[in-house]
Enzyme design. Structure first.
Site, mmCIF file in Angstrom:
data_model
loop_
_atom_site.group_PDB
_atom_site.id
_atom_site.type_symbol
_atom_site.label_atom_id
_atom_site.label_comp_id
_atom_site.label_asym_id
_atom_site.label_seq_id
_atom_site.Cartn_x
_atom_site.Cartn_y
_atom_site.Cartn_z
ATOM 1 C CB CYS A 126 -14.411 -4.269 0.691
ATOM 2 S SG CYS A 126 -12.855 -5.144 0.789
ATOM 3 C CG HIS A 162 -14.513 -0.796 2.671
ATOM 4 N ND1 HIS A 162 -13.976 -1.846 3.688
ATOM 5 C CD2 HIS A 162 -13.547 -1.173 1.658
ATOM 6 C CE1 HIS A 162 -12.874 -2.385 3.239
ATOM 7 N NE2 HIS A 162 -12.698 -1.930 1.935
ATOM 8 C CG ASN A 171 -9.170 -2.731 3.068
ATOM 9 O OD1 ASN A 171 -10.107 -3.463 3.599
ATOM 10 N ND2 ASN A 171 -9.453 -2.679 1.831
HETATM 11 O O1 UT7 Z 1 -10.888 -3.055 -0.213
HETATM 12 C C1 UT7 Z 1 -11.437 -2.852 -1.316
HETATM 13 C C2 UT7 Z 1 -11.068 -1.507 -1.758
HETATM 14 N N1 UT7 Z 1 -9.701 -1.323 -2.190
HETATM 15 C C3 UT7 Z 1 -9.345 -0.113 -2.270
HETATM 16 O O2 UT7 Z 1 -10.079 0.926 -2.367
HETATM 17 C C4 UT7 Z 1 -7.846 0.170 -2.836
HETATM 18 C C5 UT7 Z 1 -8.034 1.351 -3.761
HETATM 19 N N2 UT7 Z 1 -6.754 1.876 -4.372
HETATM 20 C C6 UT7 Z 1 -5.938 2.710 -3.424
HETATM 21 O O3 UT7 Z 1 -6.156 2.644 -2.382
HETATM 22 C C7 UT7 Z 1 -4.469 3.087 -4.093
HETATM 23 O O4 UT7 Z 1 -4.660 2.893 -5.396
HETATM 24 C C8 UT7 Z 1 -3.338 2.317 -3.557
HETATM 25 C C9 UT7 Z 1 -3.115 2.712 -2.222
HETATM 26 C C10 UT7 Z 1 -3.345 1.047 -3.574
HETATM 27 C C11 UT7 Z 1 -2.186 3.001 -4.215
HETATM 28 O O5 UT7 Z 1 -2.197 4.282 -4.517
HETATM 29 P P1 UT7 Z 1 -1.814 5.242 -5.792
HETATM 30 O O6 UT7 Z 1 -1.775 6.436 -5.397
HETATM 31 O O7 UT7 Z 1 -2.847 4.589 -6.828
HETATM 32 O O8 UT7 Z 1 -0.353 4.660 -6.110
HETATM 33 P P2 UT7 Z 1 0.230 4.024 -7.510
HETATM 34 O O9 UT7 Z 1 -0.463 2.396 -7.481
HETATM 35 O O10 UT7 Z 1 -0.067 4.957 -8.415
HETATM 36 O O11 UT7 Z 1 1.828 3.715 -7.104
HETATM 37 C C12 UT7 Z 1 2.604 5.055 -7.120
HETATM 38 C C13 UT7 Z 1 3.953 4.680 -6.789
HETATM 39 C C14 UT7 Z 1 4.459 3.665 -7.842
HETATM 40 O O12 UT7 Z 1 5.907 3.730 -8.388
HETATM 41 P P3 UT7 Z 1 6.256 4.473 -9.346
HETATM 42 O O13 UT7 Z 1 5.767 3.666 -10.618
HETATM 43 O O14 UT7 Z 1 5.586 5.899 -9.559
HETATM 44 O O15 UT7 Z 1 7.714 4.648 -9.331
HETATM 45 C C15 UT7 Z 1 4.380 2.339 -7.124
HETATM 46 O O16 UT7 Z 1 5.464 1.315 -7.320
HETATM 47 O O17 UT7 Z 1 3.956 4.161 -5.595
HETATM 48 C C16 UT7 Z 1 5.023 2.843 -5.632
HETATM 49 N N3 UT7 Z 1 4.348 1.991 -4.478
HETATM 50 C C17 UT7 Z 1 5.113 2.182 -3.309
HETATM 51 N N4 UT7 Z 1 6.087 2.770 -2.581
HETATM 52 C C18 UT7 Z 1 6.251 2.573 -1.505
HETATM 53 C C19 UT7 Z 1 3.353 1.170 -4.599
HETATM 54 N N5 UT7 Z 1 3.025 0.721 -3.223
HETATM 55 C C20 UT7 Z 1 4.341 1.106 -2.709
HETATM 56 C C21 UT7 Z 1 4.596 0.962 -1.167
HETATM 57 N N6 UT7 Z 1 5.460 1.742 -0.651
HETATM 58 N N7 UT7 Z 1 3.823 0.221 -0.125
#
Ligand code: UT7
Length: 325
Positions: free
Chosen positions: A119, A252, A282
């Protein structure tokens, strides 16, 4: 004559198939994978992304973006003497997407190669092109970010498959007597390979390991916010400019929360942030030139304004380019 480089034209291209969060949630539900428009919008800011049809490659998307950038710059493809494509999803293992794209443009002879910095690829590629122009190796470069990330997504993993899309953006970078590109700052730290990777490879005629994208989203998130601020400040210092001099911040486009966090750390009002992640998702190396072109064509960005472009992603890689447009 002093040798600097300036962007003289921008272009972009999105494959026609637009998939909203609701469309994707419905497709995933049929496979037993649960997600929702609300979760995706709240956590990422993404509302829709575009997916290329089967058989459409990064060079197919990239060549359309390149043609539009050439038209905007008012030059013919035959005048180009350097092509750099930033991509992590090239058409084939080799030759490069840049060579394939060169042929699709109907030209031959100029240097053409890919840059692979995930990225951060576009800021890496733009910095390489700027350096080659400054040292006299090139005069008119096409710098393209082009990706078909849909090909490497695991559609059974809701934590990644809702985040990415396909597309391409391009700029024409030409020799100029005044800058143009003011300063760049590029970095990598390979100890973080495992937090964002496609670990598979091809060997002995077989795919070895998993050829689908893996990401520890929270680890990437934490690293991204810190390094984006550092890269922006280092680039400003090299150029002798202040954050207040930035007219448009074009980071990005991965997550609106990371983008807004970066703007806040630089004490920039959020209306100076160019946002296309809501419509494109993305698109990895394509996201910055796609956002740049969208903001130029909508009339937001005008000539003479100062732009900060910032990339961050797998590697771990990060970097920034400050330029007068
Ligand atoms: O391109 C390179 C750069 N990449 C990035 O910049 C990505 C950086 N990271 C992020 O943008 C975020 O960390 C994410 C968008 C990937 C995830 O967001 P988050 O606020 O960190 O969520 P999380 O991983 O802590 O997940 C929270 C909850 C989890 O459930 P529990 O364990 O709290 O019950 C996940 O299982 O959200 C759940 N979850 C979803 N729920 C519905 C994860 N993905 C999904 C989904 N739909 N698609």
């Amino acid at each position: 004559m002093a040798r600097f480089s300036s962007i003289t034209g921008t272009g972009s291209y999105l494959p026609p198939r637009r998939v909203t969060n609701a469309d994707l949630a419905e497709e995933l539900a049929a496979k037993g994978v649960e997600t929702s428009d609300q979760w995706i919008v709240e956590r990422t800011g993404i509302r829709a992304r575009h997916f290329a049809d089967d058989g459409v490659t990064s060079s197919d998307l990239g060549v359309e973006a390149a043609r539009r950038a050439l038209e905007a710059a008012g030059i013919a493809a035959s005048e180009i003497d350097l092509i750099i494509v930033a991509t992590s999803t090239p058409d084939m293992i080799f030759p490069s997407a840049a060579c394939i794209l060169q042929h699709k443009l109907g030209i031959a002879g100029c240097a053409a190669f890919d840059v692979q910095a995930v990225c951060s690829g576009f800021v890496y590629a733009l910095t390489v092109a700027d350096s080659l122009i400054k040292t006299g190796t090139a005069n008119k470069a096409l710098v393209i970010g082009a990706e078909v990330f849909s090909r490497i997504l695991d559609f059974s993993d809701r934590t990644t498959c809702v985040l990415f899309g396909d597309g391409a953006g391009a700029v024409v970078l030409e020799l100029s007597e005044t800058p143009g590109i003011l300063a760049s700052d590029l970095h990598a730290d390979g100890k973080h390979v495992g937090i964002l990777c496609v670990p598979g490879t091809v060997s002995g005629g077989k795919v070895l390991g998993d050829p689908l994208l893996k990401m520890d989203g929270q680890a990437v998130f934490k690293l991204a916010v810190g390094v984006l601020e550092q890269a922006a400040r280092a680039t400003l210092a090299k150029a002798g400019r202040e954050a207040a001099d930035i007219d448009w911040l074009i980071p990005h486009q991965a997550n609106i929360r990371i983008m807004q966090g970066t703007a806040r750390k630089l004490k920039l009002p959020l209306d100076k942030l160019v946002v296309t992640v809501d419509q494109h998702g993305n698109t990895s190396a394509a996201s910055i030139p796609l956002a740049l072109d969208a903001a130029v064509r909508s009339g937001k960005i005008s000539r003479g304004q100062t732009l900060m472009l910032e990339g961050v992603g797998g590697g771990f890689t990060w970097g920034a380019v400050l330029l007068d447009f």
